[in-house]
Design an enzyme around this catalytic site. Structure first.
Site, mmCIF file in Angstrom:
data_model
loop_
_atom_site.group_PDB
_atom_site.id
_atom_site.type_symbol
_atom_site.label_atom_id
_atom_site.label_comp_id
_atom_site.label_asym_id
_atom_site.label_seq_id
_atom_site.Cartn_x
_atom_site.Cartn_y
_atom_site.Cartn_z
ATOM 1 N N TYR A 68 -1.811 -0.782 10.278
ATOM 2 C CA TYR A 68 -1.919 -1.146 8.862
ATOM 3 C C TYR A 68 -0.619 -0.798 8.141
ATOM 4 O O TYR A 68 -0.048 -1.623 7.422
ATOM 5 C CB TYR A 68 -3.089 -0.405 8.227
ATOM 6 C CG TYR A 68 -3.271 -0.696 6.758
ATOM 7 C CD1 TYR A 68 -3.733 -1.932 6.322
ATOM 8 C CD2 TYR A 68 -2.994 0.284 5.801
ATOM 9 C CE1 TYR A 68 -3.904 -2.197 4.965
ATOM 10 C CE2 TYR A 68 -3.170 0.024 4.450
ATOM 11 C CZ TYR A 68 -3.618 -1.210 4.042
ATOM 12 O OH TYR A 68 -3.789 -1.472 2.707
ATOM 13 N N SER A 94 0.860 -1.182 0.000
ATOM 14 C CA SER A 94 0.000 0.000 0.000
ATOM 15 C C SER A 94 0.892 1.226 0.000
ATOM 16 O O SER A 94 2.055 1.150 0.409
ATOM 17 C CB SER A 94 -0.896 -0.002 1.248
ATOM 18 O OG SER A 94 -1.538 1.254 1.427
#
Length: 248
Positions: free
Chosen positions: A154, A141
């Site tokens: 995350y 990401s």
């Protein structure tokens, strides 16, 4: 094209980037093996691929369970005679401020986003090492490149897989096993990630961002196909993918 007849296993294949990639690769002639937890969606995607003339099989897989990953790899070998690529795409993003202490969600992200990748590597690496070729591709990401409030855990999992893939590539080069790796850093991509956010304020903010900037998962599928389609002597390590209009 080098894609034709390659056997590609995809985790997180029941929607979003995984579904789009499965359809793109099958269209290009790859034999795809789909893994995820939702059997109804896997069955539908497999039927759609076959109806379009592609080759696909599926198996329910929880990436947090090593045996499930091993079974998915075994299915690829049994049905298609081998394994060329493992696309490690399963992921969760229940973002929240650390002060909210959503420790169950922290653990879930570590289990899926990091341990799930490790389980996939453990399942496929012996095969790749034995045959002296193979490719791991992982969905990280932009949160694996830059930090932002609300995304600490995350981001930590996504930073971790960046290092993991690069070390895996380096060790393979040292050992002469010719294993390629690629890490993909998507920005806002239309998917189900936002549905995992339980913090209302974070969910609202992320929803506004995605409504303005998200791109189609097929854009990521195109990049996965590009990485796979390179000659065996060429490794393309990292791709950052996002909307042209995104200013940050």
């Amino acid at each position: 094209m080098t894609m034709k007849n390659k056997v590609v296993v995809i985790t997180g294949a029941s929607s979003g980037i995984g579904e789009a990639t499965a359809k793109r690769l099958a269209k290009d002639g790859a034999k795809v093996v789909l893994g995820a937890r939702r059997e109804d969606k896997l069955a539908r995607i497999t039927r759609e691929i076959e109806a379009a003339g592609g080759q696909a099989v599926y198996q329910v897989c929880d990436v947090t369970v090593l045996a499930d990953n091993q079974a998915l790899v075994a299915l690829a070998q049994a049905r298609f005679g081998g394994l060329d690529v493992l696309f490690l795409n399963a992921g969760l993003m229940p973002n929240s401020p650390l002060s909210a202490l959503k420790t169950d969600e922290w653990a879930a992200m570590v289990d899926v986003n990091l341990k799930g990748v490790l389980n996939g590597i453990a399942a496929a690496l012996p095969i790749f090492t034995s045959q002296r070729h193979g490719q791991f591709i992982v969905t990280s990401s932009v949160a694996g490149l830059k930090a932002y409030p609300g995304g600490a855990v995350y981001g930590a999992t996504k930073f971790a897989v960046k290092d993991l893939m690069e070390v895996l590539r380096m060790e393979s080069a040292q050992e002469g096993t010719n294993i390629r790796t690629a890490t993909i850093y998507p920005a806002a991509v239309r998917s189900e990630l936002l549905t995992t956010i339980t913090d209302k304020q974070v969910a609202a903010g992320m929803g506004e961002l995605y409504d303005q900037y998200q791109i189609a998962p097929e854009r990521v599928a195109n990049v996965v196909a590009f990485a796979i389609d390179q000659p065996a002597d060429t490794n393309v390590s990292e791709f950052t993918i996002g909307p042209t209009t995104q200013p940050w």
